[in-house]
Design a protein around this motif. Structure first.
Motif, PDB file in Angstrom:
ATOM      1  N   ARG A 206       0.840  -1.216   0.000  1.00  0.00           N
ATOM      2  CA  ARG A 206       0.000   0.000   0.000  1.00  0.00           C
ATOM      3  C   ARG A 206       0.866   1.253   0.000  1.00  0.00           C
ATOM      4  O   ARG A 206       0.546   2.253  -0.643  1.00  0.00           O
ATOM      5  CB  ARG A 206      -0.921  -0.021   1.225  1.00  0.00           C
ATOM      6  CG  ARG A 206      -2.013  -1.084   1.163  1.00  0.00           C
ATOM      7  CD  ARG A 206      -3.027  -0.893   2.265  1.00  0.00           C
ATOM      8  NE  ARG A 206      -2.453  -1.125   3.586  1.00  0.00           N
ATOM      9  CZ  ARG A 206      -2.455  -2.304   4.184  1.00  0.00           C
ATOM     10  NH1 ARG A 206      -2.973  -3.363   3.588  1.00  0.00           N
ATOM     11  NH2 ARG A 206      -1.926  -2.443   5.397  1.00  0.00           N
ATOM     12  N   ARG A 207       1.993   1.181   0.716  1.00  0.00           N
ATOM     13  CA  ARG A 207       2.857   2.349   0.829  1.00  0.00           C
ATOM     14  C   ARG A 207       3.520   2.704  -0.501  1.00  0.00           C
ATOM     15  O   ARG A 207       3.720   3.892  -0.805  1.00  0.00           O
ATOM     16  CB  ARG A 207       3.918   2.067   1.907  1.00  0.00           C
ATOM     17  CG  ARG A 207       4.827   3.201   2.246  1.00  0.00           C
ATOM     18  CD  ARG A 207       5.536   2.950   3.572  1.00  0.00           C
ATOM     19  NE  ARG A 207       6.109   1.633   3.652  1.00  0.00           N
ATOM     20  CZ  ARG A 207       7.296   1.280   3.157  1.00  0.00           C
ATOM     21  NH1 ARG A 207       8.024   2.194   2.521  1.00  0.00           N
ATOM     22  NH2 ARG A 207       7.755   0.059   3.269  1.00  0.00           N
ATOM     23  N   VAL A 208       3.839   1.685  -1.324  1.00  0.00           N
ATOM     24  CA  VAL A 208       4.512   1.964  -2.597  1.00  0.00           C
ATOM     25  C   VAL A 208       3.542   1.960  -3.782  1.00  0.00           C
ATOM     26  O   VAL A 208       3.957   2.180  -4.927  1.00  0.00           O
ATOM     27  CB  VAL A 208       5.637   0.931  -2.846  1.00  0.00           C
ATOM     28  CG1 VAL A 208       6.652   0.980  -1.729  1.00  0.00           C
ATOM     29  CG2 VAL A 208       5.075  -0.477  -2.999  1.00  0.00           C
ATOM     30  N   GLY A 209       2.236   1.693  -3.508  1.00  0.00           N
ATOM     31  CA  GLY A 209       1.229   1.792  -4.565  1.00  0.00           C
ATOM     32  C   GLY A 209       1.038   0.547  -5.401  1.00  0.00           C
ATOM     33  O   GLY A 209       0.577   0.633  -6.548  1.00  0.00           O
ATOM     34  N   HIS A 210       1.342  -0.640  -4.857  1.00  0.00           N
ATOM     35  CA  HIS A 210       1.135  -1.898  -5.584  1.00  0.00           C
ATOM     36  C   HIS A 210      -0.047  -2.649  -4.978  1.00  0.00           C
ATOM     37  O   HIS A 210      -0.234  -2.654  -3.759  1.00  0.00           O
ATOM     38  CB  HIS A 210       2.362  -2.807  -5.508  1.00  0.00           C
ATOM     39  CG  HIS A 210       3.553  -2.287  -6.259  1.00  0.00           C
ATOM     40  ND1 HIS A 210       3.446  -1.709  -7.497  1.00  0.00           N
ATOM     41  CD2 HIS A 210       4.890  -2.279  -5.942  1.00  0.00           C
ATOM     42  CE1 HIS A 210       4.654  -1.355  -7.924  1.00  0.00           C
ATOM     43  NE2 HIS A 210       5.547  -1.682  -6.987  1.00  0.00           N
ATOM     44  N   SER A 211      -0.834  -3.298  -5.832  1.00  0.00           N
ATOM     45  CA  SER A 211      -1.878  -4.190  -5.341  1.00  0.00           C
ATOM     46  C   SER A 211      -1.285  -5.585  -5.169  1.00  0.00           C
ATOM     47  O   SER A 211      -0.255  -5.925  -5.763  1.00  0.00           O
ATOM     48  CB  SER A 211      -3.049  -4.250  -6.322  1.00  0.00           C
ATOM     49  OG  SER A 211      -2.649  -4.896  -7.535  1.00  0.00           O
TER      50      SER A 211
ATOM     51  N   SER B 260       7.107 -14.628 -14.480  1.00  0.00           N
ATOM     52  CA  SER B 260       8.427 -15.255 -14.616  1.00  0.00           C
ATOM     53  C   SER B 260       8.369 -16.761 -14.363  1.00  0.00           C
ATOM     54  O   SER B 260       9.408 -17.421 -14.288  1.00  0.00           O
ATOM     55  CB  SER B 260       9.421 -14.617 -13.634  1.00  0.00           C
ATOM     56  OG  SER B 260       9.600 -13.245 -13.938  1.00  0.00           O
ATOM     57  N   GLY B 261       7.144 -17.298 -14.201  1.00  0.00           N
ATOM     58  CA  GLY B 261       6.967 -18.741 -14.045  1.00  0.00           C
ATOM     59  C   GLY B 261       7.040 -19.254 -12.632  1.00  0.00           C
ATOM     60  O   GLY B 261       7.111 -20.469 -12.414  1.00  0.00           O
ATOM     61  N   PHE B 262       6.998 -18.349 -11.639  1.00  0.00           N
ATOM     62  CA  PHE B 262       7.175 -18.775 -10.258  1.00  0.00           C
ATOM     63  C   PHE B 262       5.840 -19.100  -9.594  1.00  0.00           C
ATOM     64  O   PHE B 262       4.849 -18.394  -9.774  1.00  0.00           O
ATOM     65  CB  PHE B 262       7.898 -17.697  -9.451  1.00  0.00           C
ATOM     66  CG  PHE B 262       9.352 -17.562  -9.791  1.00  0.00           C
ATOM     67  CD1 PHE B 262      10.267 -18.478  -9.314  1.00  0.00           C
ATOM     68  CD2 PHE B 262       9.804 -16.527 -10.600  1.00  0.00           C
ATOM     69  CE1 PHE B 262      11.614 -18.369  -9.630  1.00  0.00           C
ATOM     70  CE2 PHE B 262      11.140 -16.410 -10.923  1.00  0.00           C
ATOM     71  CZ  PHE B 262      12.046 -17.335 -10.436  1.00  0.00           C
ATOM     72  N   VAL B 263       5.850 -20.180  -8.819  1.00  0.00           N
ATOM     73  CA  VAL B 263       4.725 -20.596  -7.989  1.00  0.00           C
ATOM     74  C   VAL B 263       5.152 -20.425  -6.535  1.00  0.00           C
ATOM     75  O   VAL B 263       6.313 -20.648  -6.191  1.00  0.00           O
ATOM     76  CB  VAL B 263       4.360 -22.070  -8.253  1.00  0.00           C
ATOM     77  CG1 VAL B 263       3.182 -22.512  -7.387  1.00  0.00           C
ATOM     78  CG2 VAL B 263       4.041 -22.272  -9.731  1.00  0.00           C
ATOM     79  N   TYR B 264       4.226 -20.024  -5.681  1.00  0.00           N
ATOM     80  CA  TYR B 264       4.607 -19.737  -4.291  1.00  0.00           C
ATOM     81  C   TYR B 264       3.926 -20.678  -3.307  1.00  0.00           C
ATOM     82  O   TYR B 264       2.861 -21.232  -3.567  1.00  0.00           O
ATOM     83  CB  TYR B 264       4.261 -18.288  -3.918  1.00  0.00           C
ATOM     84  CG  TYR B 264       2.788 -18.045  -3.659  1.00  0.00           C
ATOM     85  CD1 TYR B 264       2.225 -18.274  -2.406  1.00  0.00           C
ATOM     86  CD2 TYR B 264       1.941 -17.577  -4.674  1.00  0.00           C
ATOM     87  CE1 TYR B 264       0.885 -18.047  -2.161  1.00  0.00           C
ATOM     88  CE2 TYR B 264       0.603 -17.347  -4.443  1.00  0.00           C
ATOM     89  CZ  TYR B 264       0.077 -17.584  -3.182  1.00  0.00           C
ATOM     90  OH  TYR B 264      -1.263 -17.372  -2.944  1.00  0.00           O
TER      91      TYR B 264
ATOM     92  N   LEU C  69       1.874 -10.366  -6.939  1.00  0.00           N
ATOM     93  CA  LEU C  69       1.990 -11.799  -7.191  1.00  0.00           C
ATOM     94  C   LEU C  69       2.065 -12.091  -8.683  1.00  0.00           C
ATOM     95  O   LEU C  69       2.750 -13.018  -9.120  1.00  0.00           O
ATOM     96  CB  LEU C  69       0.798 -12.541  -6.574  1.00  0.00           C
ATOM     97  CG  LEU C  69       0.752 -12.591  -5.043  1.00  0.00           C
ATOM     98  CD1 LEU C  69      -0.557 -13.205  -4.572  1.00  0.00           C
ATOM     99  CD2 LEU C  69       1.931 -13.394  -4.492  1.00  0.00           C
ATOM    100  N   GLY C  70       1.359 -11.287  -9.482  1.00  0.00           N
ATOM    101  CA  GLY C  70       1.372 -11.491 -10.920  1.00  0.00           C
ATOM    102  C   GLY C  70       2.744 -11.288 -11.530  1.00  0.00           C
ATOM    103  O   GLY C  70       3.103 -11.949 -12.517  1.00  0.00           O
TER     104      GLY C  70
END
Length: 455
Positions: free
Chosen positions: A392-397, A408-412, A402-403
């Motif tokens: 929220r502080r840097v303006g990312h949802s 880059s093909g990563f699963v978490y 996660l997208g």
């Protein structure tokens, strides 16, 4: 009396020894009222859990015994019922025979002796067959019920044994953990060092910390760790000859954990922009005899090469290149630091096994500056801190954040903060948590197999 015949005189203790003994007795009387309740509470704490488990096991055993008594009562009832049924059938058979004899009595006077004898033999055979049939049915019922009862008793014994074994294992594990923590706590001390620093012994070795960094000091003195689950996972994942990149290395606890797991054979690249923290990190590696394994970079990692402001948080682990939300009574301050990209700072063609990112909101910038590194290392694994407040502080949802990894093909999977075990956590749960360390790897990567995990 001769000098040699005189009895030996008792040796009186010196004045210093007598005073020391009096002081010891006085100290014992003063400490006893404090130590005795403490010892009682400690013993009660260590045994309370065992007593509760024993009570629960006894309750389970009592329930199984009650069930066995109920089954025995039902078996006895069924046997009595079968015998009663048999008697009724025999009675009805006898009455039927008697009726048949009376009905045909007039015929007995007219038939010959041989016909009467044949009729009597037939009736006797019919009665015998009925009796044997009833007896066989009763025996079959008894055997089936007895077999069911034996199976239930065997299952009950196995259940009780399993409960007892689980109880014993849990209690011994708990006692081992308590003993381990007690041993560590007894050894864990903070020694004031030079330049306003404190030396402590952590779970991974000796570390230096600023004496004014109270939050970090409290965590280290309490448990010897700051991120136990992540530390355990790193020690499980890396091994001899591996390469570990630590972005936001802080005091170097996770880098030290990786170095221990490599057993002195491997390479660590640590990035820490704050000068004082970086100096303590390098000193800690030297204290633990691991300086040859680490290469420390005094820069913030981003998506460009240049300079930026590093905003200082309330504790050393919260510094960020993005403006911070600080308490109202906390003075905002910042320093100028260099910025680098991972592609520019790391050797070309380097094979990296594990990359850790803890950058208070700068994660996507770091990923953007590591495109070549990620493309050239298909088996690379990532550990990244996710903090919704940082986003929220840097303006990312959260979707966008996660997208970027998914592209880059990563699963978490989420790292359990206590055990280090990987867990599936929904995106909604991630958004509600204060912070979560995530483990990323590509589908089919050997990284998942290292941890015995199948995505």
């Amino acid at each position: 009396m001769a000098e040699a015949d005189r009895p030996p005189q008792p040796v009186r203790p010196s004045l210093l020894k007598r005073a020391a003994r009096k002081m010891a007795r006085l100290a014992y009387r003063m400490v006893l009222p404090i130590v005795r309740p403490l010892a009682f509470r400690t013993r009660r704490y260590l045994t309370q859990g065992i007593q509760d488990e024993l009570n629960r096991t006894a309750a389970v055993a009592q329930g199984v015994n009650d069930e066995l008594r109920r089954m025995q009562a039902e078996l006895a009832h069924e046997i009595r019922h079968a015998h009663a049924t048999g008697r009724e059938v025999l009675q009805m058979t006898a009455e039927s025979v008697q009726h048949q004899i009376l009905v045909n009595a007039h015929h007995w006077h007219t038939v010959g002796y041989k016909d009467a004898q044949a009729l009597s033999a037939g009736l006797h055979q019919s009665i015998q067959v009925s009796r044997e049939s009833i007896r066989d049915e009763v025996l079959l019922l008894q055997e089936a019920t007895a077999a069911e009862l034996r199976a239930l008793m065997k299952e009950s014994r196995e259940a009780i044994r399993s409960v007892a074994e689980d109880h014993a294992f849990n209690e011994f594990s708990r006692l081992d953990r308590l003993e381990h923590l007690a041993t560590i706590s007894a050894r864990r001390v903070a020694v004031h060092s030079d330049q306003d620093r404190v030396l402590l012994k952590s779970e991974v070795g000796y570390v230096l910390c600023a004496d004014s960094d109270h939050a970090v000091l409290a965590g280290l003195l309490d448990t010897g760790d700051l991120e136990r689950g992540t530390r355990l996972l790193i020690q499980q994942f890396v091994g001899r000859g591996n390469v570990f990149v630590d972005v936001g290395a802080h005091l170097g606890l996770l880098s030290l954990a990786a170095a221990r797991a490599m057993h002195g054979h491997g390479k660590i690249f640590a990035f820490e922009p704050f000068p004082n923290t970086r100096a303590m990190l390098k000193r800690s590696f030297w204290l633990n005899g691991l300086s040859d394994m680490i290469e420390v970079h005094g820069a913030a990692v981003s998506n460009n090469i240049g300079e930026t402001k590093l905003f200082l948080g309330a504790t050393s682990g919260h510094h960020s290149i993005f403006a911070l939300d600080l308490p109202a009574d906390y003075e905002t301050s910042s320093i100028d630091v260099r910025t680098v990209t991972l592609d520019s700072a790391l050797p070309a063609g380097l094979t990296v096994d594990l990359l850790k990112i803890d950058a208070e909101g700068a994660e996507l910038d770091i990923m953007e500056g590591a495109k070549s590194l990620l493309a050239n290392n298909p088996e690379i694994a990532l550990i990244v801190e996710l903090g919704p407040s940082h986003l929220r502080r840097v303006g990312h949802s959260l979707d966008h954040w996660l997208g970027a990894f998914a592209k880059s093909g990563f699963v978490y999977r989420a790292i359990n903060p206590d055990t280090g075990v990987l867990e599936y956590v929904t995106q909604e749960q991630l958004g509600q948590a204060e912070s979560t360390n995530l483990f990323f790897a590509r589908n089919g990567s050997v990284a998942w197999k290292k941890l015995g995990f199948d995505v």
